[in-house]
Design an enzyme around this catalytic site. Structure first.
Site, mmCIF file in Angstrom:
data_model
loop_
_atom_site.group_PDB
_atom_site.id
_atom_site.type_symbol
_atom_site.label_atom_id
_atom_site.label_comp_id
_atom_site.label_asym_id
_atom_site.label_seq_id
_atom_site.Cartn_x
_atom_site.Cartn_y
_atom_site.Cartn_z
ATOM 1 N N LYS A 50 15.056 -30.159 48.852
ATOM 2 C CA LYS A 50 14.350 -31.441 48.991
ATOM 3 C C LYS A 50 14.762 -32.446 47.930
ATOM 4 O O LYS A 50 14.564 -33.648 48.102
ATOM 5 C CB LYS A 50 12.842 -31.222 48.949
ATOM 6 C CG LYS A 50 12.327 -30.285 50.019
ATOM 7 C CD LYS A 50 12.474 -30.867 51.416
ATOM 8 C CE LYS A 50 12.093 -29.844 52.465
ATOM 9 N NZ LYS A 50 11.889 -30.396 53.778
ATOM 10 N N TYR A 264 4.919 -21.025 62.149
ATOM 11 C CA TYR A 264 5.305 -21.469 60.800
ATOM 12 C C TYR A 264 4.587 -20.646 59.722
ATOM 13 O O TYR A 264 3.358 -20.509 59.745
ATOM 14 C CB TYR A 264 4.945 -22.949 60.634
ATOM 15 C CG TYR A 264 5.152 -23.451 59.230
ATOM 16 C CD1 TYR A 264 6.432 -23.688 58.741
ATOM 17 C CD2 TYR A 264 4.075 -23.662 58.382
ATOM 18 C CE1 TYR A 264 6.630 -24.126 57.434
ATOM 19 C CE2 TYR A 264 4.266 -24.106 57.069
ATOM 20 C CZ TYR A 264 5.550 -24.328 56.614
ATOM 21 O OH TYR A 264 5.738 -24.747 55.325
ATOM 22 N N TYR A 290 11.370 -20.239 55.238
ATOM 23 C CA TYR A 290 12.477 -21.026 55.774
ATOM 24 C C TYR A 290 13.773 -20.204 55.820
ATOM 25 O O TYR A 290 14.180 -19.711 56.870
ATOM 26 C CB TYR A 290 12.687 -22.300 54.930
ATOM 27 C CG TYR A 290 11.497 -23.217 54.922
ATOM 28 C CD1 TYR A 290 11.355 -24.204 55.887
ATOM 29 C CD2 TYR A 290 10.498 -23.104 53.953
ATOM 30 C CE1 TYR A 290 10.259 -25.051 55.897
ATOM 31 C CE2 TYR A 290 9.401 -23.948 53.950
ATOM 32 C CZ TYR A 290 9.295 -24.917 54.923
ATOM 33 O OH TYR A 290 8.208 -25.744 54.925
HETATM 34 C C1 LIG Z 1 13.221 -23.924 51.321
HETATM 35 C C2 LIG Z 1 13.318 -24.835 52.489
HETATM 36 N N1 LIG Z 1 14.349 -24.664 53.342
HETATM 37 C C3 LIG Z 1 14.474 -25.450 54.440
HETATM 38 C C4 LIG Z 1 13.556 -26.443 54.719
HETATM 39 C C5 LIG Z 1 13.708 -27.227 55.981
HETATM 40 O O1 LIG Z 1 14.066 -28.548 55.777
HETATM 41 P P1 LIG Z 1 13.622 -29.646 56.828
HETATM 42 O O2 LIG Z 1 12.132 -29.795 56.711
HETATM 43 O O3 LIG Z 1 14.372 -30.848 56.420
HETATM 44 O O4 LIG Z 1 13.994 -29.159 58.177
HETATM 45 C C6 LIG Z 1 12.470 -26.647 53.842
HETATM 46 C C7 LIG Z 1 11.451 -27.675 54.126
HETATM 47 O O5 LIG Z 1 10.391 -27.699 53.564
HETATM 48 C C8 LIG Z 1 12.358 -25.820 52.708
HETATM 49 O O6 LIG Z 1 11.337 -25.967 51.841
#
Ligand SMILES: Cc1ncc(COP(=O)(O)O)c(C=O)c1O
Length: 331
Positions: A50, A264, A290
């Site tokens: 981020k 999620y 994620y």
């Molecule tokens: C560790 C991590 N990977 C991937 C993502 C995914 O990114 P995006 O929300 O831009 O799809 C996030 C989003 O919060 C994240 O915290």
């Protein structure tokens, strides 16, 4: 056409993140060479993807003369943690609005991991329930603070709109340069797709670079029916923001929601195995929400031959390891 440098940004990431080969896992799977891009190693706030988006939001906030940042996310949001760290680092006040989006109320989930770091940073935290409209709450809080004389910048959910996604357009250029340096061309770039801004930025960036890599997102927030239109929209908005005349081609948006599980933040067996495999074979930590689910899908699909004929694959390590402490009971 504009370039990324035409947009104000506030530097948070001092140098390109490294790309390294997963020697043991590649040998284990016996096919392509698998590499990781270590966006988890950015220096600030525990690190993570981020920060690339936040460079542009903070740039915009400075330009607008703001003094306070509001960010939002789930209780264990990496995005909120990094927004807080980046905002404080740059001298802003920061408030975060956290929704109880994941049905967990064990002490680790409520007090450890990202939330612990948020509390240590001492930012104002507003906790709210699953049904709450986080953006509506952010706007209401902005109005309250502005009545007190503050000037507030709201970062969108997940940091995902075109402006922040420029951070991943720039990452695509960084990857293209690194391909030259290490003498490798990636056939696919693989990542977790949550609020879609990372995927959209990389996709737009790869199209602008003219590379041949497919950008493949494993859904971790919502199924394809919800995620595809958002990914398409943000990608198109990036092209529009950059005033280039490109149109998104739906055939270039690769998504796979087979590894999302029950939803999620809800662990899956394959996520637990993927997190353990990466730690045991390579000494690297994925996160449970994620990158763990995305890597689970990635290695399952390699085993099933879905990447057959591809020689070099790049997995985006996007951070989020603090989340492991919130999910300790899963391991
Ligand atoms: C560790 C991590 N990977 C991937 C993502 C995914 O990114 P995006 O929300 O831009 O799809 C996030 C989003 O919060 C994240 O915290």
């Amino acid at each position: 056409m504009l370039t990324i440098n035409d947009f104000p940004s506030y530097k948070l990431i001092p140098h390109p993140t490294s790309i390294t080969k997963l020697k043991r896992i590649s040998a284990h799977l016996g096919g392509a060479d698998i590499y990781v891009k270590r966006d988890d190693t950015n220096f600030l706030g525990g690190g993570g993807s981020k920060l690339r988006k936040l460079e542009f939001y903070l740039g915009a906030a400075f330009q607008a003369g703001c003094d306070t940042i509001i960010a939002m996310g789930a209780m264990q949001s990496n995005h909120a943690r990094l927004s807080a760290a980046a905002a404080l680092h740059a001298g802003f006040d920061c408030e975060i609005i956290l929704g109880h989006k994941v049905p967990r109320d064990d002490p680790d989930y409520l007090h450890n991991g990202n939330l612990l770091l948020d509390r240590i940073m001492g930012v104002t935290i507003h906790e709210t329930d699953a049904a709450a409209d986080l953006m509506a709450l952010a706007l209401a809080r902005k109005a309250e603070l502005e009545a007190l004389g503050k000037k507030v910048y709201i970062i969108p959910f997940g940091g995902s709109c075109a402006l922040g996604s420029l951070g991943y357009v720039s990452c695509a250029f960084e990857i293209a340069e690194q391909e030259q340096q290490i003498g490798v061309n990636f056939d696919s770039i693989v990542l977790a797709n949550g609020s879609s801004g990372t995927h959209a930025g990389l996709l737009a960036g790869c199209e602008l670079v003219g590379g041949r890599a497919k950008v493949i997102g494993y859904n971790v927030l919502k199924p394809i029916a919800d995620t595809l239109p958002v990914t398409r929209q943000i990608t198109q908005e990036i092209f529009d923001l950059l005033q280039c005349e490109k149109l998104v081609d739906d055939n270039h948006i690769y998504l796979d929601d087979s590894y999302l599980g029950a939803g999620y933040g809800i662990p899956t067996d394959s996520m637990r195995e993927a997190v353990r495999l990466m730690a045991h074979e390579e000494g690297l930590f994925l996160d449970p929400v994620y990158s763990g689910k995305a890597f689970a899908g990635f290695i399952a699909d390699i085993k099933q031959g879905k990447f057959a004929g591809q020689k070099n694959l790049l997995f985006m390590m996007t951070g989020g390891a603090p989340g492991l402490y919130a999910y300790q009971s899963e391991f």
